[in-house]
Scaffold this active site. Structure first.
Site, PDB file in Angstrom:
ATOM      1  N   LEU A   1      -3.737   8.201   0.826  1.00 51.99           N
ATOM      2  CA  LEU A   1      -3.567   7.669  -0.421  1.00 51.99           C
ATOM      3  C   LEU A   1      -5.037   7.418  -1.065  1.00 51.99           C
ATOM      4  O   LEU A   1      -4.894   7.864  -2.280  1.00 51.99           O
ATOM      5  CB  LEU A   1      -2.703   6.353  -0.616  1.00 51.99           C
TER       6      LEU A   1
ATOM      7  N   GLY B   1      -8.329   7.934  -0.022  1.00 48.53           N
ATOM      8  CA  GLY B   1      -9.291   9.077   0.041  1.00 48.53           C
ATOM      9  C   GLY B   1      -8.938  10.134  -0.720  1.00 48.53           C
ATOM     10  O   GLY B   1      -9.663  10.808  -1.470  1.00 48.53           O
TER      11      GLY B   1
ATOM     12  N   SER C   1      -8.757  -4.281   3.136  1.00 51.79           N
ATOM     13  CA  SER C   1      -7.343  -4.683   2.447  1.00 51.79           C
ATOM     14  C   SER C   1      -7.240  -6.363   2.213  1.00 51.79           C
ATOM     15  O   SER C   1      -8.256  -6.970   2.954  1.00 51.79           O
ATOM     16  CB  SER C   1      -6.404  -4.334   3.369  1.00 51.79           C
ATOM     17  N   SER C   2      -6.617  -6.685   1.254  1.00 56.68           N
ATOM     18  CA  SER C   2      -6.668  -8.282   0.740  1.00 56.68           C
ATOM     19  C   SER C   2      -6.013  -8.933   1.969  1.00 56.68           C
ATOM     20  O   SER C   2      -5.959 -10.043   2.015  1.00 56.68           O
ATOM     21  CB  SER C   2      -5.783  -8.302  -0.444  1.00 56.68           C
ATOM     22  N   CYS C   3      -5.292  -8.337   3.185  1.00 54.17           N
ATOM     23  CA  CYS C   3      -4.834  -9.211   4.148  1.00 54.17           C
ATOM     24  C   CYS C   3      -5.887  -9.696   4.875  1.00 54.17           C
ATOM     25  O   CYS C   3      -5.702 -10.478   6.168  1.00 54.17           O
ATOM     26  CB  CYS C   3      -3.828  -8.277   5.085  1.00 54.17           C
TER      27      CYS C   3
ATOM     28  N   TYR D   1      -4.964  -5.490  12.308  1.00 57.28           N
ATOM     29  CA  TYR D   1      -5.337  -4.883  11.403  1.00 57.28           C
ATOM     30  C   TYR D   1      -6.521  -5.633  10.553  1.00 57.28           C
ATOM     31  O   TYR D   1      -7.326  -5.111  10.376  1.00 57.28           O
ATOM     32  CB  TYR D   1      -4.290  -4.219  10.376  1.00 57.28           C
TER      33      TYR D   1
ATOM     34  N   LYS E   1     -10.662  -4.988  10.067  1.00 55.60           N
ATOM     35  CA  LYS E   1     -11.323  -4.906   8.815  1.00 55.60           C
ATOM     36  C   LYS E   1     -12.474  -5.897   8.547  1.00 55.60           C
ATOM     37  O   LYS E   1     -13.165  -5.803   8.107  1.00 55.60           O
ATOM     38  CB  LYS E   1     -10.125  -4.842   7.882  1.00 55.60           C
TER      39      LYS E   1
ATOM     40  N   ASN F   1      -2.828  -4.413  -2.550  1.00 53.86           N
ATOM     41  CA  ASN F   1      -1.684  -3.454  -2.179  1.00 53.86           C
ATOM     42  C   ASN F   1      -1.767  -2.438  -3.089  1.00 53.86           C
ATOM     43  O   ASN F   1      -1.485  -2.515  -4.469  1.00 53.86           O
ATOM     44  CB  ASN F   1      -0.289  -4.247  -2.181  1.00 53.86           C
TER      45      ASN F   1
ATOM     46  N   HIS G   1       4.567   0.983   2.953  1.00 52.57           N
ATOM     47  CA  HIS G   1       4.374  -0.240   2.230  1.00 52.57           C
ATOM     48  C   HIS G   1       5.607  -0.215   1.279  1.00 52.57           C
ATOM     49  O   HIS G   1       6.628   0.587   0.983  1.00 52.57           O
ATOM     50  CB  HIS G   1       3.200  -0.159   1.525  1.00 52.57           C
TER      51      HIS G   1
HETATM   52  O1  GFB Z   1       4.150  -3.667   1.522  1.00 50.74           O
HETATM   53  P1  GFB Z   1       4.456  -4.460   2.591  1.00 50.74           P
HETATM   54  O2  GFB Z   1       5.106  -3.627   3.999  1.00 50.74           O
HETATM   55  O3  GFB Z   1       3.109  -5.022   3.072  1.00 50.74           O
HETATM   56  O4  GFB Z   1       5.518  -5.516   2.189  1.00 50.74           O
HETATM   57  P2  GFB Z   1       2.426  -6.492   3.210  1.00 50.74           P
HETATM   58  C1  GFB Z   1       5.420  -6.323   1.311  1.00 50.74           C
HETATM   59  C2  GFB Z   1       6.422  -7.302   1.014  1.00 50.74           C
HETATM   60  O5  GFB Z   1       7.751  -6.266   0.803  1.00 50.74           O
HETATM   61  C3  GFB Z   1       6.966  -7.955   2.340  1.00 50.74           C
HETATM   62  C4  GFB Z   1       8.766  -6.771   1.402  1.00 50.74           C
HETATM   63  O6  GFB Z   1       7.444  -9.283   1.819  1.00 50.74           O
HETATM   64  C5  GFB Z   1       8.400  -7.111   2.733  1.00 50.74           C
HETATM   65  O7  GFB Z   1       9.188  -7.840   3.475  1.00 50.74           O
HETATM   66  N1  GFB Z   1       9.742  -5.424   1.457  1.00 50.74           N
HETATM   67  C6  GFB Z   1      11.092  -5.613   0.917  1.00 50.74           C
HETATM   68  C7  GFB Z   1       9.311  -4.170   2.072  1.00 50.74           C
HETATM   69  N2  GFB Z   1      11.498  -4.291   1.109  1.00 50.74           N
HETATM   70  C8  GFB Z   1      10.719  -3.561   2.025  1.00 50.74           C
HETATM   71  C9  GFB Z   1      10.674  -2.242   2.371  1.00 50.74           C
HETATM   72  O8  GFB Z   1      11.770  -1.680   2.350  1.00 50.74           O
HETATM   73  N3  GFB Z   1       9.701  -1.947   3.047  1.00 50.74           N
HETATM   74  C10 GFB Z   1       8.524  -2.563   3.094  1.00 50.74           C
HETATM   75  N4  GFB Z   1       7.411  -1.865   3.714  1.00 50.74           N
HETATM   76  N5  GFB Z   1       8.526  -3.888   2.619  1.00 50.74           N
HETATM   77  C11 GFB Z   1       0.688  -5.134   4.232  1.00 50.74           C
HETATM   78  C12 GFB Z   1      -0.053  -5.279   5.681  1.00 50.74           C
HETATM   79  O9  GFB Z   1       1.367  -6.293   4.264  1.00 50.74           O
HETATM   80  O10 GFB Z   1       0.003  -4.938   3.113  1.00 50.74           O
HETATM   81  C13 GFB Z   1      -1.252  -4.347   5.856  1.00 50.74           C
HETATM   82  O11 GFB Z   1       0.783  -5.377   6.761  1.00 50.74           O
HETATM   83  C14 GFB Z   1      -1.972  -4.105   4.477  1.00 50.74           C
HETATM   84  O12 GFB Z   1      -1.947  -4.804   6.758  1.00 50.74           O
HETATM   85  C15 GFB Z   1      -1.032  -3.938   3.390  1.00 50.74           C
HETATM   86  O13 GFB Z   1      -3.080  -5.274   4.225  1.00 50.74           O
HETATM   87  C16 GFB Z   1      -1.969  -3.747   2.190  1.00 50.74           C
HETATM   88  O14 GFB Z   1       1.830  -6.689   1.918  1.00 50.74           O
HETATM   89  O15 GFB Z   1       3.290  -7.492   3.643  1.00 50.74           O
END
Ligand code: GFB
Length: 333
Positions: free
Chosen positions: A15, A17, A108-110, A137, A141, A166, A180
């Site tokens: 995404l 790169g 990443s902001s995490c 992760y 970082k 994000n 995500h």
């Molecule tokens: O985008 P996401 O997976 O990453 O999830 P994080 C963000 C929020 O969306 C969480 C909710 O509260 C999830 O529970 N969510 C709701 C969902 N429905 C969905 C779904 O269908 N799929 C997903 N994926 N989420 C990541 C980190 O954290 O962010 C990485 O794990 C990295 O390390 C990345 O930093 C940018 O924002 O929670």
């Protein structure tokens, strides 16, 4: 960077790169070096050394990483820490050996503590405990940032770490287990609309807040940083007391429930949104302080609704074309 500078974009099919390569081409950079995962295994120290020896990049954007959403991070913690540590150690070390002028390391902001004050300033790094769902992760970082800083101090290199919030955009990963939230909700709502389903399931409570940035805006920010004049760039990378770290975000966040409603309206899904609270929420909030970038003269261009409309069109196009080189088809088991 001169237009004929040799610029290596590590991770050019991802995404971030791919957005950086698009932006460099748009700006008429002529010598963009890329290698696919099949052509160059970045966890292989010898292969990375040979690549640097043969191609001698002057600038490096380190966007190659094992990435994923909350589910993938929780289920493959070993892959997330091991692969990222290996990739970044190999690339950063070879950049030093081969005299790379400027290197931009993407994170990443995490990386910031779970319970940080908001908005999150760069100086909050390592001031508290991390969010457990992505700690491996995040720690990889953080090690990358520390490595850039240590090399700058010991060897006088000019390595900078950019921490985006994000991201979403063209070429995103739409696999429901590893993606995500934005690509997941676009796909879920589109498929529910097509199948005339009355409900979609969303993970968690919908209360966490997230800040979102369109990938092409991040790419512009990266090139802007690499092109900063000597005095501004040096101020970012040469401090003994502050990590060479800059946040890249938009300064606004929304709840996941609000995001779901916006995506429903962009996609045209009119059914009910159910929350599966057995799935994790992750960190409650991670809004970046973007003052540093603003002071340097950069801000995002694409607002969330406009960016989501483009992302949805891209999703439809890729689905139609069934592009084999797109992450959309890379389902993980
Ligand atoms: O985008 P996401 O997976 O990453 O999830 P994080 C963000 C929020 O969306 C969480 C909710 O509260 C999830 O529970 N969510 C709701 C969902 N429905 C969905 C779904 O269908 N799929 C997903 N994926 N989420 C990541 C980190 O954290 O962010 C990485 O794990 C990295 O390390 C990345 O930093 C940018 O924002 O929670």
């Amino acid at each position: 960077m001169k237009k004929n500078a040799r610029i290596y974009v590590a991770g050019h099919t991802g995404l971030v790169g791919s957005a950086i390569v698009r932006a460099l081409k748009k700006l008429s950079y002529q010598t963009i070096l890329t290698r696919s995962h099949q052509e160059l295994e970045l966890t292989d120290q010898v292969a990375v050394a040979q690549f640097f020896e043969s191609h001698k990049p002057e600038y490096v954007v380190l966007a190659a990483a094992k990435v994923g959403g909350i589910y993938a991070n929780s289920h493959y913690p070993a892959d997330f820490i091991a692969q990222n540590l290996n990739i970044q150690s190999n690339v950063i070390h070879q950049a030093k050996i081969h005299g790379v002028k400027r290197l931009l390391f993407l994170g990443s902001s995490c990386i910031y503590p779970r319970e940080c004050s908001q908005p999150i300033k760069e100086e909050y790094l390592l001031s508290g405990s991390l969010e457990p769902t992505n700690r491996p992760y995040a720690l990889a970082k953080i090690a990358g940032i520390e490595m850039c800083w240590a090399y700058n101090r010991q060897y006088g290199t000019q390595y900078l770490a950019a921490m985006p919030t994000n991201l979403y955009g063209p070429g995103d990963n739409y696999d429901l287990k590893s993606s995500h939230v934005i690509p997941a909700l676009i796909r879920k709502m589109h498929e529910a609309k097509i199948a005339n389903k009355e409900e979609v399931e969303i993970w968690g409570t919908g209360t966490p807040r997230r800040e979102f940035l369109y990938s092409d805006d991040l790419a512009e920010a990266c090139i802007f940083l690499l092109n900063l004049d000597e005095s501004k760039y040096s101020a970012l990378v040469s401090s003994e007391t502050q990590a060479p770290l800059v946040n890249v975000g938009c300064g606004e966040d929304i709840t996941i429930a609000e995001l779901a409603n916006v995506i429903a309206s962009v996609v045209g899904f009119e059914g009910k949104i159910n929350y599966n609270t057995a799935m994790p929420d992750g960190t409650p909030r991670k809004l970046l302080c973007v003052e540093k970038m603003q002071m340097l003269g950069w801000q995002r261009k694409t607002n969330l609704v406009d960016g989501l409309k483009i992302a949805y069109q891209e999703y439809m196009q890729y689905k139609q074309e069934k592009k084999t080189d797109c992450n959309i088809l890379n389902e993980i088991s």
